[in-house]
Design a protein around this motif. Sequence first.
Motif, PDB file in Angstrom:
ATOM      1  N   THR A   1      71.287  33.588  37.751  1.00  0.00           N
ATOM      2  CA  THR A   1      72.240  32.630  38.328  1.00  0.00           C
ATOM      3  C   THR A   1      71.550  31.329  38.707  1.00  0.00           C
ATOM      4  O   THR A   1      70.321  31.220  38.711  1.00  0.00           O
ATOM      5  CB  THR A   1      72.918  33.195  39.594  1.00  0.00           C
ATOM      6  N   TYR A   2      72.382  30.364  39.073  1.00  0.00           N
ATOM      7  CA  TYR A   2      71.910  29.055  39.525  1.00  0.00           C
ATOM      8  C   TYR A   2      71.667  29.038  41.033  1.00  0.00           C
ATOM      9  O   TYR A   2      71.167  28.045  41.587  1.00  0.00           O
ATOM     10  CB  TYR A   2      72.975  27.992  39.207  1.00  0.00           C
ATOM     11  N   LEU A   3      71.980  30.098  41.757  1.00  0.00           N
ATOM     12  CA  LEU A   3      72.004  30.104  43.219  1.00  0.00           C
ATOM     13  C   LEU A   3      70.638  29.780  43.821  1.00  0.00           C
ATOM     14  O   LEU A   3      69.616  30.325  43.396  1.00  0.00           O
ATOM     15  CB  LEU A   3      72.482  31.469  43.724  1.00  0.00           C
ATOM     16  N   ASP A   4      70.619  28.900  44.825  1.00  0.00           N
ATOM     17  CA  ASP A   4      69.382  28.511  45.521  1.00  0.00           C
ATOM     18  C   ASP A   4      68.274  28.208  44.516  1.00  0.00           C
ATOM     19  O   ASP A   4      67.116  28.615  44.707  1.00  0.00           O
ATOM     20  CB  ASP A   4      68.933  29.621  46.474  1.00  0.00           C
ATOM     21  N   PHE A   5      68.634  27.484  43.461  1.00  0.00           N
ATOM     22  CA  PHE A   5      67.729  27.394  42.326  1.00  0.00           C
ATOM     23  C   PHE A   5      66.388  26.778  42.683  1.00  0.00           C
ATOM     24  O   PHE A   5      65.327  27.311  42.312  1.00  0.00           O
ATOM     25  CB  PHE A   5      68.357  26.610  41.176  1.00  0.00           C
ATOM     26  N   VAL A   6      66.381  25.658  43.380  1.00  0.00           N
ATOM     27  CA  VAL A   6      65.109  24.963  43.640  1.00  0.00           C
ATOM     28  C   VAL A   6      64.192  25.828  44.492  1.00  0.00           C
ATOM     29  O   VAL A   6      63.010  26.019  44.172  1.00  0.00           O
ATOM     30  CB  VAL A   6      65.378  23.602  44.302  1.00  0.00           C
ATOM     31  N   ALA A   7      64.719  26.385  45.575  1.00  0.00           N
ATOM     32  CA  ALA A   7      63.885  27.215  46.451  1.00  0.00           C
ATOM     33  C   ALA A   7      63.393  28.459  45.728  1.00  0.00           C
ATOM     34  O   ALA A   7      62.218  28.836  45.835  1.00  0.00           O
ATOM     35  CB  ALA A   7      64.677  27.610  47.701  1.00  0.00           C
ATOM     36  N   ALA A   8      64.276  29.112  44.997  1.00  0.00           N
ATOM     37  CA  ALA A   8      63.889  30.331  44.285  1.00  0.00           C
ATOM     38  C   ALA A   8      62.887  30.023  43.180  1.00  0.00           C
ATOM     39  O   ALA A   8      61.937  30.791  42.951  1.00  0.00           O
ATOM     40  CB  ALA A   8      65.121  31.023  43.715  1.00  0.00           C
ATOM     41  N   ALA A   9      63.078  28.905  42.490  1.00  0.00           N
ATOM     42  CA  ALA A   9      62.157  28.542  41.413  1.00  0.00           C
ATOM     43  C   ALA A   9      60.758  28.295  41.955  1.00  0.00           C
ATOM     44  O   ALA A   9      59.762  28.669  41.327  1.00  0.00           O
ATOM     45  CB  ALA A   9      62.678  27.308  40.684  1.00  0.00           C
TER      46      ALA A   9
END
Length: 573
Positions: free
Chosen positions: A102-110
């Motif tokens: 998913t795209y969720l919380d993408f920047v932090a998760a990435a």
Amino acid sequence: MNRREFLHAIAAAAAAGLPVGAKAALDLSAGGAFYDAIERFGNVSLLHFTDCHAQLNPIRFREPNVNLGVGSAAGHPPHLVGEALLKHFGIRAGTREAHAFTYLDFVAAARAYGELGGFAHLATLVKRLRAARPGALLLDGGDTWQGSATALWTKGQDMIDAQQALGVDVMTAHWEFTFGADRVKEVVDKDFAGRIDFLAQNVKTADFGDPVFTPYVIRTVNGVPVAIIGQAFPYTPIANPRYFVADWTFGIQDEALQRIVDEARSKGAQAVVLLSHNGMDVDLKLATRVRGIDAILGGHTHDGVPQPTIVANAGGKTLVTNAGSNGKFLAVLDLDVKGGRVVDYRYRLLPVYSALLPADEHMAALIARHRAPFAAKLDEKLAVTEGLLYRRGNFNGTADQLILDGLMAEKNAEIALSPGFRWGTTLLPGQAITFEHLMDQTAITYPYTTVNELTGETIKTILEDVADNLFNPDPYYQQGGDMVRVGGLSYAIAPNAAMGRRISAMSLRGKPIEPGKTYRVAGWAPVSEEAKAAGGEPIWDVIARYLKARKTIAPLTLNLPKVDGMAGNPGMA
């Protein structure tokens, strides 16, 4: 297969083969243990990746927040995004799986989990799985030779060499054809001869209808004859320039496919698998019409779908999958074949986390060797992005918006149109935009930019045609790609409306578009032979000039249409 055989174990299976509550799904220090729960099952194993788009190194790729399903597809995989996808597949938020799918919380998760993919890391995972699965076949669903600068500049040779080093057994194709028929045949007849089976049952000569490529192969795996049938992208001459494959025809060809399935069964195949580049919606319909296929390993639409969809047909059940894109995932399909038929299976779609898989030395050296001649150009810094740059989603992405803004500025155009391509890597805020990153968004063999004077009526016709291609309720009329990206022009869209009635409220700078008035429209990637003859500055030169002049790209505001009639659709967050 019967219903019990197909549904066995699905309810208990979590994404990527891990229990939903597994500590390994949360523990950043778990290392390679993330993959330890992948136990062997059955006696036939198939490994599958697709749509890597020539990404040899680890990347980031943000999944869409808009992937609308219409008609009977509404609310069903693959048309689920974000929290709706997690809920449907039983994936816990905040896990590695949630980030991959998913795209969720993408920047932090990435930033927490790191990059995915990369052929050196993929090679390590393939070797690990093959060591536990003697005879496992590695299947490549296509869109492998296109999508990067080095693939374009080497005519796909870097990827061809990487496929062989990875140990690919079978592949089918789509974007490969944009290198031209002669190049494809050269690779098949020379590089792949005796090593990789290039399969496409639906590609025929335009004059006599003879097969251009081998339609299927039967490989024996642990004493079990397994038929692999190839299905190339059926709309290649429409979605891409026809002049690349002028003497070949494509299409879905259900009846021909049924004959091939029956022939493979008559020759002793105990399991039949379709390696498809149709797109998942097309595969779901095809599975209702063609009997005797045990599983469809699908690609083209870049849908990372954690678990299969089970489709009923006159012959029983068919398992339909889609394995994502950009090298992010490796699918593992384990079949238990007894008494001449498949009696059970396990399926996992594994995120390929590069931080958890050491790079294979041989593959890393091959990649470095191919990149070395181009290193200076690839590393050229064009600008810095202050916002997230991504491509994917039915209507627009920030990388597409950047291209639109650049086209309008550099070509002095009121309106810009950019293709709804689904490939292209993602950049985090603060990253430098290099020439390589720009090529990740634009590397095609027909990169010409265009400027045309178009009437308002013509612009509406273009938007209506693309909208029908994307939102036609019959999947067999969907020809791939997302909605054309639009700069300058505002509009509304009703995906559920009838053909020719989806687009409304077109305006430019607050004034309604007039059907008979002419507007200056910039674009790129034209499919006509006339556009090829006219030339036109390559899109990467235009956008590189735009980026260099600005040096810093502030967070971009997406030009999105007003979407009517889709409230509550789980394909739109």
